[in-house]
Design a protein around this motif. Structure first.
Motif, PDB file in Angstrom:
ATOM      1  N   ALA A  84       7.071  38.053  33.623  1.00 43.83           N
ATOM      2  CA  ALA A  84       8.218  37.732  34.473  1.00 43.83           C
ATOM      3  C   ALA A  84       9.046  36.611  33.868  1.00 43.83           C
ATOM      4  N   ASP A  85       8.357  35.614  33.284  1.00 47.84           N
ATOM      5  CA  ASP A  85       9.065  34.470  32.727  1.00 47.84           C
ATOM      6  C   ASP A  85       8.134  33.725  31.777  1.00 47.84           C
ATOM      7  N   LEU A 102       3.066  36.095  34.860  1.00 48.76           N
ATOM      8  CA  LEU A 102       2.851  37.538  34.778  1.00 48.76           C
ATOM      9  C   LEU A 102       2.771  38.149  36.174  1.00 48.76           C
ATOM     10  N   VAL A 103       3.201  39.416  36.258  1.00 50.33           N
ATOM     11  CA  VAL A 103       3.065  40.196  37.490  1.00 50.33           C
ATOM     12  C   VAL A 103       2.289  41.446  37.127  1.00 50.33           C
ATOM     13  N   GLY A 107       1.025  43.657  42.029  1.00 54.38           N
ATOM     14  CA  GLY A 107       2.042  42.743  42.530  1.00 54.38           C
ATOM     15  C   GLY A 107       1.609  41.290  42.511  1.00 54.38           C
ATOM     16  N   ARG A 108       0.406  41.038  42.055  1.00 54.42           N
ATOM     17  CA  ARG A 108      -0.096  39.667  42.001  1.00 54.42           C
ATOM     18  C   ARG A 108       0.598  38.892  40.886  1.00 54.42           C
ATOM     19  N   VAL A 109       1.051  37.690  41.196  1.00 50.82           N
ATOM     20  CA  VAL A 109       1.725  36.824  40.227  1.00 50.82           C
ATOM     21  C   VAL A 109       0.742  35.745  39.789  1.00 50.82           C
ATOM     22  N   GLN A 110       0.623  35.534  38.484  1.00 45.32           N
ATOM     23  CA  GLN A 110      -0.247  34.472  37.988  1.00 45.32           C
ATOM     24  C   GLN A 110       0.321  33.880  36.707  1.00 45.32           C
ATOM     25  N   ASP A 139     -10.812  32.852  33.470  1.00 43.10           N
ATOM     26  CA  ASP A 139      -9.429  33.258  33.648  1.00 43.10           C
ATOM     27  C   ASP A 139      -9.151  34.463  32.755  1.00 43.10           C
ATOM     28  N   PRO A 140      -8.154  35.294  33.107  1.00 40.74           N
ATOM     29  CA  PRO A 140      -7.874  36.480  32.284  1.00 40.74           C
ATOM     30  C   PRO A 140      -7.290  36.116  30.924  1.00 40.74           C
TER      31      PRO A 140
END
Length: 198
Positions: A84-85, A102-103, A107-110, A139-140
């Motif tokens: 996303a940014d 990231l999305v 729909g989860r934003v992290q 964490d991913p």
């Protein structure tokens, strides 16, 4: 073999949140101290002790991210996501670090950090893949593709440091000297000790 294995485990342990960083640091310092004590203090091989203790510390630094990447890529769940940014954030020490927002498909934003492989190489709207820890502890890890191949540089450095630590300790163990042998060698080199006042 226990000392390089302990240093490797320390690096991986430090990747976990909730205070595990400090446990990993303590274990890494313990492995380096053990290398110095065994090779230098017990076996009287100062050079090998120096090499082994420095290599053990470096091994903990490189093994952590390498094992983190290996674990999540081999056993993690792959999740498609979109960048996303991207940007920078400043940590408590004032260091600027890259961050990616990231999305994923749910729909989860992290936000992912440099520790999770966001070094400013991604662009907004780029498709990426998240490798998620199936146990949920780590964490991913983010990659541009779903390719599970590892970074060859990190793996190579980790393997070389593991081998160097083990080889230094093995060499010291094969050429160990007793305290009496060291005293004889010093006497030959510098002569008998003089009494004070002579």
């Amino acid at each position: 073999m226990l000392i390089p294995l302990a240093a490797t485990a320390a690096g991986f342990l430090a990747q976990y949140p909730y205070g595990m960083l400090w446990a990993g640091v303590v274990l890494a310092l313990g492995a380096a101290a053990a290398a110095a004590i065994v090779a230098g203090g017990i076996w009287n091989r100062a050079g090998a002790a120096t090499i082994a203790s420095v290599a053990a510390l470096a091994l903990a630094l490189f093994a952590g991210p390498t094992l983190y990447e290996l674990y999540v890529k081999q056993f993690g769940e792959r999740v498609d996501a979109l960048v996303a940014d991207t940007g920078k954030r400043v940590n408590a020490k004032g260091t600027e670090l890259a961050v990616c927002r990231l999305v994923d498909t749910s729909g989860r934003v992290q936000d992912v950090s440099e520790q999770q492989n966001c070094h400013g190489q991604f662009t907004p709207q780029q498709h990426v893949v998240l490798f998620s820890d199936p146990l949920g502890g780590l964490d991913p890890w983010v990659e541009a593709t779903a390719d599970p191949a590892l970074d060859g540089v990190g793996s190579g450095i980790t393997g070389a440091l593991f081998g160097l630590t083990g080889a230094a300790l093995f060499s010291a163990g094969q050429r160990r000297r007793s305290d009496q042998e060291v005293a004889v060698a010093l006497r030959r080199r510098y002569g008998a000790p003089r009494r004070s006042g002579e």
